[in-house]
Design a protein around this motif. Structure first.
Motif, short mmCIF file in Angstrom:
data_model
loop_
_atom_site.label_atom_id
_atom_site.label_comp_id
_atom_site.label_asym_id
_atom_site.label_seq_id
_atom_site.Cartn_x
_atom_site.Cartn_y
_atom_site.Cartn_z
N ASP A 134 0.78 -1.11 -0.15
CA ASP A 134 0.10 -0.09 -0.07
C ASP A 134 0.90 1.09 0.05
O ASP A 134 0.74 1.94 -0.95
N LEU A 135 1.92 1.17 0.93
CA LEU A 135 2.84 2.37 0.94
C LEU A 135 3.48 2.60 -0.17
O LEU A 135 3.90 3.81 -0.78
N ALA A 136 4.13 1.51 -0.91
CA ALA A 136 4.95 1.41 -2.03
C ALA A 136 3.94 2.06 -3.22
O ALA A 136 4.46 2.83 -3.97
N TYR A 137 2.82 1.79 -3.00
CA TYR A 137 1.78 2.13 -4.17
C TYR A 137 1.36 3.61 -4.17
O TYR A 137 1.32 4.37 -5.05
N VAL A 138 1.49 4.02 -3.19
CA VAL A 138 1.21 5.54 -2.63
C VAL A 138 2.49 6.31 -3.18
O VAL A 138 2.40 7.33 -3.82
N ALA A 139 3.53 5.74 -2.82
CA ALA A 139 4.75 6.34 -3.36
C ALA A 139 4.93 6.52 -4.77
O ALA A 139 5.50 7.41 -5.33
N CYS A 140 4.51 5.56 -5.64
CA CYS A 140 4.58 5.77 -7.07
C CYS A 140 3.49 6.21 -7.78
O CYS A 140 3.11 6.29 -8.95
N GLY A 141 2.43 6.67 -7.02
CA GLY A 141 1.30 7.33 -7.64
C GLY A 141 0.26 6.48 -8.05
O GLY A 141 -0.71 7.00 -8.70
N ARG A 142 0.18 5.36 -7.85
CA ARG A 142 -0.91 4.49 -8.18
C ARG A 142 -2.13 4.63 -7.16
O ARG A 142 -3.23 4.22 -7.43
N LEU A 143 -1.93 4.94 -6.02
CA LEU A 143 -2.93 5.46 -4.80
C LEU A 143 -2.56 6.70 -4.17
O LEU A 143 -1.60 7.18 -4.34
N GLU A 144 -3.58 7.22 -4.08
CA GLU A 144 -3.33 8.72 -3.58
C GLU A 144 -3.12 8.81 -1.98
O GLU A 144 -2.62 9.78 -1.44
N GLY A 145 -3.60 7.64 -1.41
CA GLY A 145 -3.59 7.48 0.36
C GLY A 145 -3.86 6.24 0.69
O GLY A 145 -4.33 5.46 0.21
N PHE A 146 -3.11 6.05 1.97
CA PHE A 146 -3.22 4.93 2.61
C PHE A 146 -3.60 5.20 4.13
O PHE A 146 -2.78 5.99 4.67
N PHE A 147 -4.34 4.47 4.88
CA PHE A 147 -4.58 4.54 6.36
C PHE A 147 -4.75 3.29 7.24
O PHE A 147 -5.47 2.50 6.31
N GLU A 148 -4.38 3.40 8.37
CA GLU A 148 -4.57 1.89 8.84
C GLU A 148 -4.28 2.07 10.38
O GLU A 148 -3.51 2.90 10.63
#
Length: 262
Positions: free
Chosen positions: A190-204
């Motif tokens: 999840d964090l890696a995908y936010v880093a590369c722009g595939r996701l805009e945010g992650f929370f948990e």
């Protein structure tokens, strides 16, 4: 060879082992860790051994904090934080979303982060003073800075607390205000995908340091922001985080209003 390249080469080797084992995995060797949904296998344990044995040589005297029990105080200021197989439940069910996560800490500060997504051979990595990469390509957070154009990710803890109702309210609000929420089953990815722009945010919440140490550092080097649910910096050991690019403030506002409500 630099430390970063040495660790990436080690991850290549351990990822090959994980992929090989996935083709003939022995389900009889699955174990539970305190909850019927919190699982571990011989693949996790053997992967950790392989990682630790070589990391000891890469930075002699460094301490270790790892999910499957390797916990030792170092002889210097360095410590490795390791999850040998983040996304174990996905792995056990044949769902190809799992990763090796490694961070090297100097005191309280990360200096190296690796998230190696095993199935697609994507290695997200960053080192102190450098940029963030996926394999050889530089990565950046998404340019999207409004919630209504964003795609988020979250996870569901193994151990639900008295906060579960507040958490579901946060999820409901985000579902109404975004393009959607994904639950991939690996905080590191999840964090890696936010880093590369595939996701805009992650929370948990109810996260462990080994879940997030590598990914949070990579995300920061890619231009992202990570805080705990109060907006502070206790996200590595505090068990909760909000990670994003341009929508971080909007996300945190929703989370903090509902999470800390009496």
């Amino acid at each position: 060879m630099t430390i970063e390249k040495e660790v990436i080469a080690l991850c290549d080797e351990v990822a090959d082992f994980i992929r090989t084992e996935s083709t003939h995995f022995d389900r009889a060797r699955i174990e539970q860790k305190g909850s019927f949904s919190n699982l571990v296998s011989y693949v996790d344990k053997e992967s950790e051994k392989k990682l630790v044995n070589t990391l000891k040589k890469i930075v002699p005297g460094a301490g270790f904090l790892a999910e499957e029990g390797t916990d030792s105080k170092g002889e210097n200021e360095y410590q490795w934080i390791i999850d040998p197989l983040d996304g174990t439940t996905n792995f056990l069910h044949g769902l190809p979303i799992f990763a090796i996560s490694i961070a090297l800490m100097r005191g309280n500060n990360p200096v190296l982060g690796i998230v190696y997504e095993v199935s697609h051979k994507e290695c997200f990595h960053a080192i102190e003073g450098g940029k963030a990469y996926c394999n050889q390509s530089e990565i950046h957070i998404s340019p999207i800075n409004s919630m209504d154009e964003s795609l988020l990710a979250t996870g569901f803890p193994y151990y639900h607390t008295e906060k579960k109702d507040q958490y579901l309210e946060i999820i409901k609000t985000f579902l109404e205000q975004t393009h959607g929420i994904r639950r991939l089953g690996s905080a590191a990815i999840d964090l890696a995908y936010v880093a590369c722009g595939r996701l805009e945010g992650f929370f948990e919440y109810d996260l462990k340091p080994w879940d997030v140490a590598g990914g949070t550092f990579i995300l920061q080097q890619a231009g992202g922001k990570i805080t705990d649910f109060r907006g502070g910096d206790n996200f590595l050991f505090g068990g909760e985080l909000c990670a994003a690019g341009g929508i971080h403030a909007e996300m945190l506002k929703v989370i903090s209003e509902k999470w800390w409500r009496k």
